[in-house]
Write an enzyme that holds these catalytic residues in place. Structure first.
Site, PDB file in Angstrom:
ATOM      1  N   MET A   5       2.196  14.746  13.927  1.00 59.81           N
ATOM      2  CA  MET A   5       3.469  14.457  14.593  1.00 59.81           C
ATOM      3  C   MET A   5       4.556  14.218  13.534  1.00 59.81           C
ATOM      4  SD  MET A   5       2.727  12.589  18.149  1.00 59.81           S
ATOM      5  CE  MET A   5       2.573  10.918  17.550  1.00 59.81           C
ATOM      6  N   GLY A   6       4.290  14.637  12.293  1.00 60.42           N
ATOM      7  CA  GLY A   6       5.292  14.515  11.241  1.00 60.42           C
ATOM      8  C   GLY A   6       5.354  13.118  10.653  1.00 60.42           C
TER       9      GLY A   6
ATOM     10  N   SER B   9      -0.579   4.882   7.942  1.00 59.13           N
ATOM     11  CA  SER B   9      -0.171   5.332   9.270  1.00 59.13           C
ATOM     12  C   SER B   9       1.343   5.480   9.288  1.00 59.13           C
ATOM     13  CB  SER B   9      -0.590   4.274  10.301  1.00 59.13           C
ATOM     14  OG  SER B   9       0.136   4.442  11.497  1.00 59.13           O
TER      15      SER B   9
ATOM     16  N   HIS C  40      -1.961  12.216   5.582  1.00 53.51           N
ATOM     17  CA  HIS C  40      -1.858  13.573   6.139  1.00 53.51           C
ATOM     18  C   HIS C  40      -2.142  14.626   5.062  1.00 53.51           C
ATOM     19  CE1 HIS C  40       0.947  11.479   9.061  1.00 53.51           C
ATOM     20  NE2 HIS C  40       0.149  12.123   9.877  1.00 53.51           N
TER      21      HIS C  40
HETATM   22  O1  PAF Z   1      -2.876  12.225  15.515  1.00 56.57           O
HETATM   23  C1  PAF Z   1      -1.757  12.719  15.777  1.00 56.57           C
HETATM   24  O2  PAF Z   1      -0.861  12.760  14.941  1.00 56.57           O
HETATM   25  C2  PAF Z   1      -1.515  13.292  17.169  1.00 56.57           C
HETATM   26  O3  PAF Z   1      -2.165  12.545  18.140  1.00 56.57           O
HETATM   27  C3  PAF Z   1      -1.863  14.784  17.266  1.00 56.57           C
HETATM   28  C4  PAF Z   1      -3.346  15.032  17.065  1.00 56.57           C
HETATM   29  C5  PAF Z   1      -1.065  15.581  16.267  1.00 56.57           C
HETATM   30  C6  PAF Z   1      -1.523  15.301  18.677  1.00 56.57           C
HETATM   31  O4  PAF Z   1      -0.164  15.144  18.950  1.00 56.57           O
END
Ligand code: PAF
Length: 282
Positions: free
Chosen positions: A30-31, A187, A37
């Site tokens: 979700m950026g 997070s 990430h």
């Molecule tokens: O974990 C996340 O960032 C979101 O829940 C995902 C898997 C991209 C779905 O929107």
């Protein structure tokens, strides 16, 4: 790295890579990307030839009183970070590309049994929103392999179950949680914390470690959970849950069951609702 928001362009690129025999790895996000990430992108690289990431703040996984409107949108720095970390293609669609009939009128993917407990109980509809958008993204990207962080452990189980149930030919690779030096799980929502709260939030990981150690020392499950709640409350957090569950399905273990468990915490601190977990097997 190429960035596309258009579905036709995405499909054309994926088709070209598939024709060339490339294995496609996918990292949905979700950026507001952080090193956690980027570690998913890294892991994807070791399972695939071409890496696709998506940045899409998915409206259907937010409750009416949650932070959809204020969720940090940082596409420019996300692009730079993904490019620097070896991503080949960023898919950043608009809401109507994913939900052509609007989010409320969308087809829904529900994963019963696991979606209504723990975070699902506190955030009704959340996992249906996640399963729905991930199905749509899988359908568009057609990945061979995809990486999901273990920090969102319940989400990982929901996606694994969905992929098995829908018989999707996609490998799901779980990725370990990256932590700050005080143990706080990385997070996007950590940025809602003040510097003082961020420091204090280290209690979550220490409490998880305490739960694991308590279990190994022979404490009863109820005692472990009561102590964990108290530790969080004493540090000024508002625990939603602090529990030991079966790692395979997140159901309550039998009284004498001690193997294959996972400790899970969700707690509010300031503006943030934080989640984390730790396998208890040593
Ligand atoms: O974990 C996340 O960032 C979101 O829940 C995902 C898997 C991209 C779905 O929107």
């Amino acid at each position: 790295m190429r960035t596309v928001s258009d579905i036709a362009q995405l499909r054309a690129q994926i088709a070209e890579w598939h024709r060339a025999g490339a294995r496609i790895g996918f990292v949905p996000t979700m950026g507001n990307l952080h090193p956690g990430h980027f570690s998913l992108v890294d892991i994807a690289r070791s399972h695939a030839d071409r890496i696709v990431a998506s940045v899409f703040v998915n409206p259907t996984q937010f409750g009416p009183r949650e932070d959809f409107a204020s969720y940090p949108r940082t596409l420019e720095s996300d692009c730079a970070g993904l490019a620097a970390n070896g991503c080949d293609l960023l898919f950043a669609p608009a809401v109507d590309a994913i939900y052509p009939f609007g989010p409320q009128a969308s087809v829904k993917v529900e994963v019963p049994g696991i979606s209504d407990i723990l975070d699902g109980a506190s955030r009704p509809g959340h996992f249906a929103g996640v399963a729905t958008v991930v199905t749509k993204l899988f359908n568009l990207v057609q990945p061979d392999t995809t990486v999901f962080g273990q920090k969102d452990y319940q989400q990982l189980l929901v996606i694994q179950r969905m992929v098995r149930d829908l018989r999707l030919p996609i490998e799901i690779v779980p990725a370990p949680t990256l932590r700050e030096t005080n143990g706080l799980a990385m997070s996007s929502r950590n940025q809602y914390l003040t510097p003082e709260e961020r420091e204090r939030a280290g209690i979550i990981y220490r409490t998880l470690q305490g739960m694991r150690d308590g279990l190994h020392a022979g404490q009863a499950r109820s005692e472990v959970e009561t102590r964990a709640r108290a530790a969080l409350e004493n540090a000024g957090l508002a625990p939603d849950y602090a529990v030991l569950r079966r790692a395979s399905d997140l159901h309550e273990p039998a009284a004498n069951e001690r193997d294959g468990l996972i400790a899970l915490i969700a707690a509010k601190l300031g503006r943030a609702r934080l989640i984390d977990n730790l396998f208890t097997d040593m």
